[in-house]
Design an enzyme around this catalytic site. Structure first.
Site, PDB file in Angstrom:
ATOM      1  N   ASP A 216       0.848  -1.193   0.000  1.00 44.73           N
ATOM      2  CA  ASP A 216       0.000   0.000   0.000  1.00 44.73           C
ATOM      3  C   ASP A 216       0.883   1.242   0.000  1.00 44.73           C
ATOM      4  O   ASP A 216       2.096   1.165   0.243  1.00 44.73           O
ATOM      5  CB  ASP A 216      -0.938   0.023   1.218  1.00 44.73           C
ATOM      6  CG  ASP A 216      -0.188  -0.026   2.539  1.00 44.73           C
ATOM      7  OD1 ASP A 216       0.813  -0.772   2.623  1.00 44.73           O
ATOM      8  OD2 ASP A 216      -0.568   0.696   3.481  1.00 44.73           O
TER       9      ASP A 216
ATOM     10  N   GLU B 224       0.012  -1.126   5.744  1.00 45.98           N
ATOM     11  CA  GLU B 224       1.111  -0.642   6.598  1.00 45.98           C
ATOM     12  C   GLU B 224       0.981   0.844   6.897  1.00 45.98           C
ATOM     13  O   GLU B 224       1.215   1.279   8.019  1.00 45.98           O
ATOM     14  CB  GLU B 224       2.460  -0.915   5.919  1.00 45.98           C
ATOM     15  CG  GLU B 224       3.657  -0.703   6.836  1.00 45.98           C
ATOM     16  CD  GLU B 224       4.223   0.707   6.850  1.00 45.98           C
ATOM     17  OE1 GLU B 224       5.043   1.003   7.728  1.00 45.98           O
ATOM     18  OE2 GLU B 224       3.842   1.532   6.003  1.00 45.98           O
TER      19      GLU B 224
HETATM   20 ZN    ZN Z   1       7.090   1.918   3.888  1.00 46.25          ZN
END
Ligand code: ZN
Ligand code: NAG
Ligand code: NAG
Ligand code: NAG
Ligand code: NAG
Length: 488
Positions: free
Chosen positions: A119, A182
């Site tokens: 992401d 993340e």
């Molecule tokens: Zn990163």
């Protein structure tokens, strides 16, 4: 002399069979640059912005694209479901799955697991990008696009290294843990790591995180991160906001109390004033001190880039230590205080001050919490205010530190020497990557951060890029690293 050099070069080009495998692999990587950049273009084109609920489908598409690549390399992929995300407003969108993949399983070989994220941070052309953020654009040796450096380019470099090695032999077993949340704190991931500790992680010898950048143009390996403990101080003087014309002078004000408390935390040289806070900090060893001397870091350039008036210390070594091996305290903001332009004459009824302390080994989160509470309670009592004051420790993540002489690190250092012909800078970062200490705590494995991002890639900013040099030489680095790891 000249003719000898010529002869050697000639042998290198024509006498393939006599080349060391590493050279052959490096040549293969050089020869396939175009494909690698093409793949990165495809990956960057997917707007896998995890902060935008409307992009969840793109996250899933991105996961599938990575899955496809791993399967193409002969790997097996499990898409592990993480359930739903609990949002503040009660919405519970489904979380994208996590990739748990495995390439080859030879019980005689070591197994390394790479962690990375698919992401990205949000990006729009209007934010000030010089080119479309999701359309990879090459200019002056740099590949611009959201995710090129953080972290799609780094994951692809590992996959491309694996592909290059497979032309000969994959020297170790390789696993991947790739997620797509993340940038919003990896919800559900920690639980998954715990659940899979005795299965997916049981045969893993090493964990390598490929989500980091060098602090100069010299390649570096990260062996430590700071933790972070975040505090709120709430002060309330009334149930409703007051007018200073009516109440000014007759009410002890919440904002004054709060600013007084905040002012007792840290001095102008960055020294934290909370008693005992430095007690547990690991002493500086001679060996560690030498590491800082070797590190290349242009702090003067950093100062100019951000227009910083002055740093708290004047030497590179001291500044590196202050930002990575000592704790720091930062004040982030005051909720409830008037902050808009103009001259409103309000007395806020309730204000919340926010600050955090970056933690280092061997500071303990609960000890720090007690030190902060005791200090603020004492200062508040001394002030003799009738107001309500409350301190909350909203979150705390641990620092992480590894030993740079572990086999995993020796393999990384040797690989850097092989590809870049220079010694690796061994660095600790001042920021916090909660997943690192969690991996460590749960799995007990040796962990290293081996990234290939450059110092000026602007991972979360406008015009994020990765240099073609970093991308391609970084691919060689991962290939050399896997070879070195085989002989540990
Ligand atoms: Zn990163
Ligand atoms: C809940 O919050 C998310 C994220 O801010 C937003 O996208 C979504 O529309 C909200 N849902 C509702 C029902 O308000
Ligand atoms: C990407 O940018 C190039 C060069 O500006 C342009 O030719 C191409 O049409 C763009 N592609 C997309 C998908 O926007
Ligand atoms: C995870 O598994 C390892 C063995 O691979 C074991 O040493 C460790 O204690 C386990 N961790 C937890 C939290 O059970
Ligand atoms: C900047 O800070 C350093 C270190 O504290 C100090 O030695 C130096 O005099 C300062 N320079 C200016 C211009 O304030």
């Amino acid at each position: 002399m000249i003719s000898l050099v010529f002869l050697l070069a000639f042998t290198t080009i024509t006498g393939e069979a006599s080349l060391a495998p590493a050279d052959q692999i490096f040549q293969y990587i050089d020869a396939h640059q175009h494909e690698y950049v093409q793949r990165l273009r495809e990956w960057v084109a997917i707007e896998s912005d995890s902060s935008n609920l409307l992009k969840r489908q793109d996250l899933i598409e991105m996961i599938h694209l990575a899955e496809e690549r791993i399967k193409y390399l002969g790997g097996t992929v499990e898409l592990a479901e993480l359930g739903v995300q609990e949002l503040h407003n009660g919405t519970t969108p489904r979380l994208p799955p996590v990739i748990l993949a495995e390439l080859k399983k030879d019980p005689k070989k070591h197994t390394v697991c790479f962690y990375g994220h698919l992401d990205v941070q949000p990006a729009r052309l209007e934010d000030g990008w010089a080119s479309e953020p999701y359309n990879l654009t090459e200019k002056d040796g740099s590949l611009y696009g959201r995710g090129t450096s953080d972290d799609k380019g780094q994951i692809l470099a590992v996959l491309n290294a694996v592909e290059a090695l497979q032309q000969y032999e994959l020297p170790v077993n390789v696993k991947f843990l790739l997620e797509a949340m993340e940038e919003v704190g990896s919800p559900g991931l920690l639980k998954l790591v715990e659940e899979r500790n005795s299965t997916f992680f049981s045969d893993v010898d090493y964990i390598v995180i490929t989500d980091s950048s060098w602090i100069s143009n010299k390649p570096s390996i990260t062996y430590g991160t700071r933790g972070n403990s975040y505090f709120l101080i709430e002060v309330e003087c009334a149930k409703k906001d007051l007018h200073s014309g009516t109440f000014g002078g007759i009410v002890p004000e919440a904002t004054s109390d709060l600013i007084y408390l905040l002012s007792t935390l840290v001095d102008s040289s960055g020294h934290i004033l909370i008693p005992g806070i430095y007690d547990a900090v690991a002493p500086l060893t001679e060996k560690e001190k030498k590491l800082y001397e070797k590190i290349e870091w242009d702090f003067k350039k950093l100062k100019d880039t951000f227009g910083i008036r002055n740093f708290t210390y004047s030497t590179k070594e001291e500044l590196l230590m202050r930002k990575s091996r000592y704790p720091s305290l930062s004040i982030h903001g005051i909720e409830g205080a008037f902050s808009a332009p103009g001259t409103k004459t309000v007395i806020p009824a309730r204000v919340i001050g926010k600050f955090s302390i970056r933690l280092v080994p061997h500071m303990d989160r609960s000890v720090v919490k007690k030190q902060v509470m005791d200090h603020l309670n004492k200062k508040f009592a001394e002030r003799n205010s009738p107001n309500h004051m409350e301190i909350t420790n909203v979150q705390a993540s641990k620092p992480w530190l590894s030993d740079t002489d572990e086999p995993l690190y020796l393999a990384g250092r040797k690989a850097i020497e092989k590809v870049f012909h220079t010694e690796a800078d061994l660095t600790r970062i001042g920021g916090t990557i909660p997943i690192v200490s969690h991996f460590q705590d749960v799995t007990g494995k040796s962990i290293m951060l081996l990234g290939i991002g450059g110092p000026d890639d602007a991972p979360h900013g406008q015009n994020e890029k990765i240099n073609r040099y970093n991308f391609i030489e970084g691919t060689k680095l991962y290939a050399a690293f896997l070879q070195e790891l085989a002989s540990t």
